[in-house]
Design a protein around this motif. Structure first.
Motif, PDB file in Angstrom:
ATOM      1  N   GLY A 667       0.822  -1.201   0.000  1.00  0.00           N
ATOM      2  CA  GLY A 667       0.000   0.000   0.000  1.00  0.00           C
ATOM      3  C   GLY A 667       0.854   1.249   0.000  1.00  0.00           C
ATOM      4  O   GLY A 667       1.995   1.248  -0.462  1.00  0.00           O
ATOM      5  N   LEU A 668       0.317   2.326   0.551  1.00  0.00           N
ATOM      6  CA  LEU A 668       0.983   3.621   0.500  1.00  0.00           C
ATOM      7  C   LEU A 668       1.274   4.120   1.907  1.00  0.00           C
ATOM      8  O   LEU A 668       0.501   3.901   2.828  1.00  0.00           O
ATOM      9  N   GLY A 669       2.406   4.821   2.054  1.00  0.00           N
ATOM     10  CA  GLY A 669       2.746   5.437   3.338  1.00  0.00           C
ATOM     11  C   GLY A 669       2.926   4.426   4.444  1.00  0.00           C
ATOM     12  O   GLY A 669       2.579   4.689   5.591  1.00  0.00           O
ATOM     13  N   GLY A 670       3.470   3.260   4.132  1.00  0.00           N
ATOM     14  CA  GLY A 670       3.565   2.191   5.116  1.00  0.00           C
ATOM     15  C   GLY A 670       4.605   2.425   6.193  1.00  0.00           C
ATOM     16  O   GLY A 670       5.571   3.168   6.022  1.00  0.00           O
ATOM     17  N   GLN A 671       4.403   1.753   7.342  1.00  0.00           N
ATOM     18  CA  GLN A 671       5.322   1.899   8.472  1.00  0.00           C
ATOM     19  C   GLN A 671       5.162   0.683   9.383  1.00  0.00           C
ATOM     20  O   GLN A 671       4.055   0.183   9.571  1.00  0.00           O
ATOM     21  N   THR A 672       6.263   0.207   9.937  1.00  0.00           N
ATOM     22  CA  THR A 672       6.202  -0.854  10.941  1.00  0.00           C
ATOM     23  C   THR A 672       6.097  -0.231  12.324  1.00  0.00           C
ATOM     24  O   THR A 672       6.857   0.667  12.671  1.00  0.00           O
ATOM     25  N   GLN A 673       5.145  -0.713  13.112  1.00  0.00           N
ATOM     26  CA  GLN A 673       4.944  -0.225  14.474  1.00  0.00           C
ATOM     27  C   GLN A 673       5.134  -1.384  15.447  1.00  0.00           C
ATOM     28  O   GLN A 673       4.705  -2.504  15.182  1.00  0.00           O
ATOM     29  N   ASP A 674       5.779  -1.097  16.570  1.00  0.00           N
ATOM     30  CA  ASP A 674       6.058  -2.138  17.542  1.00  0.00           C
ATOM     31  C   ASP A 674       5.952  -1.559  18.942  1.00  0.00           C
ATOM     32  O   ASP A 674       5.450  -0.455  19.144  1.00  0.00           O
TER      33      ASP A 674
END
Length: 830
Positions: A667-674
């Motif tokens: 997708g767009l503007g993705g980010q991993t969050q933890d």
């Protein structure tokens, strides 16, 4: 377009979902399929994704239903614009030139706003030959058009332009019956009414109004515009007058003329009124003999009062036309399966949420698309599905409730990781804003299923500090739990009459979240049972969590809409994001279901505690477990101790969020969050001390024995070292910061504690909600229900014919003083 690979979960991260100029008609759109989004030329066609029912789940299909009428009008309005508005009045041309062609610097409306007012003007003024083949279905005696404009795209300014366009045209030529200089604005609640007539400046007589701020009125027309009459009210004022003390009611039923004198007092005797419905998805005509219950009944009553009130105005004063404004002008589920969650037939303009995202007008919602748990669908995408698995009995997938068969602790364990992770993202945002010297904090919203769960979340967030100290209420109201029923009472107010002080104070705080110098300026977290009301326009929402069932994409979009308004409009080419957990938001047209059947919403009953039966209230303890009584010397029996397994299968450690567009991770503007923020604060000794302190408080019936603390600290350390195991490739002890594992360690140690001095067994009350009551119970259920007379609760929920028979016997037996069916009460004996 550049892209990066996120090593945590191996996703491709596109750089920017914004591909259009906010002040021009969209020239591009994202095409979403099975792979990565593809940027294509041309504007996205207007359409919608119809909800369907498959396998007990509401889903959208992969087939876009094109709104042919809207697309045709859109093309003809474009031709009209390029043809210099042929057939328009001189007033209209002058206004459009001022607004769109030669605006003052920084004052130009967005294209979404421009197209909306142009569409209204085209339908009114364009030559008849340009409107051949255009047919707008009508269900009222007056003309009605709907403008669909995404939340945050600025519909209030469109309303101002509509008033200026109509009013100035009418005053310039009073013989022109196409225009009106008297405008009634109807809105859904008091907060919106106050905002429109106050801060937003919809009233021409208001100092510093929007017409002045946006320089909408040419100087030569300023005096003329002062004659336009505008009145703002909420729909509650359209209800039939039932106060017998009022003289008009004493003489009999209120006539239409008397009704209009009362309701339209600020418009005097004006006729041929133009009506603007704000948040118009509440104003629809219920089918005759529609049988609904519970919340849907209230929804139908509101819609009936709204449209019936307008019908009375039309009969006495005549409504020139009614223009609806809404981000979601769609029928609710209460209307019935044929039209439920379908757009209003009279929509004439559509600038959808996807269009607004691609033009940079709103925040980009990022939702979980994959995680490291190994599941086919990320856990935090739809948390309700995992919460329901804690129940012992199957629950209809469409039913919005919390079963009594689930422990409160199980609920907390299921959502603890998601809360911790999202709060970590909020804290990161807070620190970034602080470094930028922003005075207003970001806001996280948590939408719960019921009051009990909202209280539990409040304790975790605001009292215990399990997430971040920045959200604790230590002398300041950082986290606010909203009593939605009290809010509704305050929002329904139509005059200045006194209300419950708490309700008004709460409403003022909620209505002013993020506004400098106002009571809600520094609120950082809102916990509510129901969705925050329309018109709540805080710009600083950065995280949203849904902990309830979402029965339609309409509800999903409305909840997400509370976080769409941008914080800054200085550079619309740069995206802002709102992270959304637990809301199964399916916005885009790509494959979701191969076959489906029409929606058939279940019949439901609302079960509530009746205030008039308060004397029948039942209180009870919530017993979590039964343990051995201990003396002054305790030991721990590890013989049958069940090991505690730390694994992403229980709770993912990394979740990938993005503006979804096809295959997960593309997708767009993705980010991993933890949970890195929680890891940074984790100290194993602190965990051991905390668990030991809880054990000291719990395992002694006659009060805490602090001298046991050293023994218990050693036992906790022993269990962490010997009884906690980790999944392969996962050996990070900091994952024990997850409340799920801390609770498991404590409870299993309690089970294993022994003493040579005592043999008695003791109950342990629930940590988060030690005592329960029938007070405050209110939920909706699709199960069979029987009305009661000997219970504090209005109905008894029956899971079988046997239970129905028991209820009948209890109701008939005069020896029964009071009873309650144990449903959603969280009363269990382990």
């Amino acid at each position: 377009m550049s892209a990066t690979v996120d090593a945590a979960v191996g996703q491709v991260t596109e750089t920017n979902p914004i591909i259009n100029d906010a002040f021009c008609e969209p020239q591009f759109h994202w095409s979403f399929g099975a792979g990565a989004p593809v940027k294509k030329g041309g504007r996205r066609p207007a359409g919608y994704l119809p909800p369907m029912l498959k396998g007990g789940q509401l889903q959208i299909t992969d087939e876009l239903v094109v709104m042919e009428g809207v697309n045709t009008i859109r093309k003809r309005v474009r031709d009209w614009r390029e043809g210099d508005y042929q057939g328009a009045t001189n007033i209209t041309r002058e206004l459009f030139k001022r607004w769109f062609v030669d605006p003052e610097q920084g004052r130009r409306p967005f294209f979404a706003q421009q197209e909306a007012i142009e569409t209204i003007a085209w339908l009114t003024e364009a030559p008849a030959d340009r409107k051949v083949g255009i047919s707008i279905p009508q269900f009222e005696a007056y003309e009605r058009w709907a403008i669909k404009l995404a939340t945050g795209a600025g519909k209030t300014l469109v309303m101002c332009m509509t008033i200026a366009w109509s009013g100035l045209n009418k005053l310039a030529n009073r013989q022109d019956t196409r225009f009106a200089d008297a405008v009634l604005v109807v809105c859904p609640n008091l907060t919106v009414r106050e905002r429109l007539s106050g801060l937003d400046g919809l009233l021409p007589s208001q100092p510093g109004n929007a017409y002045e701020r946006f320089n909408l009125i040419p100087g030569q027309f300023a005096g003329l515009f002062g004659q336009v009459r505008v009145m703002v009210t909420n729909w509650h004022a359209l209800a039939e007058q039932k106060d017998a003390k009022r003289s008009v009611v004493k003489l009999g039923q209120e006539t239409d003329a008397a009704f209009c004198r009362r309701v339209l007092r600020d418009l005097g005797t004006k006729k041929r009124i133009m009506v603007l419905n704000d948040e118009a998805h509440h104003a629809w005509r219920p089918p005759p003999n529609l049988d609904v219950k519970g919340d849907e009944k209230a929804e139908v009553e509101e819609a009936t009062i709204w449209v019936d009130g307008l019908a009375r105005i039309h009969r006495d004063r005549a409504i020139l036309r009614c223009i609806d404004y809404s981000a979601t002008p769609m029928y609710p589920g209460a209307v019935g399966p044929q039209r439920a969650f379908r757009p209003f037939e009279w929509i004439v303009a559509d600038f959808s949420l996807v269009d607004a995202i691609e033009s940079g007008l709103v925040k980009v919602p990022r939702i979980p698309t994959t995680d490291d748990s190994g599941r086919s669908a990320p856990k935090y995408r739809n948390l309700w599905e995992h919460i329901k698995r804690q129940k012992k009995k199957a629950l209809d997938a469409l039913e919005d409730d919390v079963s009594s068969s689930r422990h409160v602790t199980d609920y907390v364990s299921e959502i603890a990781g998601a809360l911790q992770q999202l709060a970590g993202e909020w804290e990161t945002t807070y620190n970034r804003w602080t470094e930028a010297n922003l005075q207003i904090p970001p806001v996280m919203i948590v939408v719960c299923a019921d009051t009990t769960m909202a209280q539990v979340i409040e304790r975790i967030v605001a009292e215990r500090g399990d997430l971040t100290p920045l959200l604790e209420n230590n002398g300041s109201q950082n986290t606010l739990r909203i009593d939605t029923k009290v809010l509704e009472t305050a929002e329904a107010r139509t005059t200045g009459e006194s209300q419950q002080d708490y309700a008004e104070r709460l409403r003022e705080i909620v209505a002013t979240v993020g506004k400098p110098g106002q009571p809600g300026e520094q609120v950082r977290c809102l916990i509510s049972v129901g969705m925050l009301s329309e018109g709540w326009d805080a710009r600083n929402v950065t995280q949203i969590m849904g902990l309830r069932a979402f029965q339609s994409q309409l509800l999903c979009e409305q909840v997400v809409g509370r976080g769409l308004r941008r914080t800054s409009y200085d550079d619309l080419s740069q995206p802002e994001y709102v992270d959304v957990y637990g809301v199964p938001f399916q916005l885009l047209p790509f494959a979701r279901a191969s076959s489906a059947t029409p929606i058939e919403p279940p019949e439901t009953t609302i079960v509530r505690a009746l205030p008039e039966r308060t004397a029948m209230r039942i209180d009870f303890p919530r017993v979590e477990q039964v343990i051995h009584d201990v003396g002054d010397v305790v030991t721990i029996d590890l013989t049958n101790f069940e090991p505690i397994v730390v694994s992403p299968e229980n709770d993912p450690q990394a979740t990938y969020v993005e503006f979804e567009g096809g295959a997960p991770g593309q997708g767009l503007g993705g980010q991993t969050q933890d949970r890195q923020r929680a890891y940074e604060r984790f100290r194993e000794q602190h965990l051991a001390f905390r668990i030991a302190a809880e054990l000291v408080q719990t395992c002694n019936p006659d009060g805490p024995k602090p001298w046991l603390f050293p023994q218990l600290v050693r036992m906790v350390g022993q269990v962490i070292d010997q009884q906690v195991t980790y999944a392969p490739d996962l050996h990070d002890r900091r994952e024990l910061s997850n409340l799920r594992y801390a609770t498991l360690i404590r409870d299993r140690i309690l089970d294993a504690l022994r003493s040579s001095e005592h043999q008695a067994l003791l109950p342990v009350l629930n940590e988060f909600s030690p005592y329960g009551s029938t007070e405050g119970i209110e939920f909706r259920t699709a199960k069979d229900c029987i009305g009661t007379t000997r219970s504090h609760l209005s109905h008894a929920v029956c899971d079988s014919k046997l239970e129905a028979g028991i209820v009948a016997r209890l109701e008939a037996d005069k020896r029964v003083a009071v009873y309650a069916k144990n449903d959603r009460l969280f009363f269990e004996i382990p």
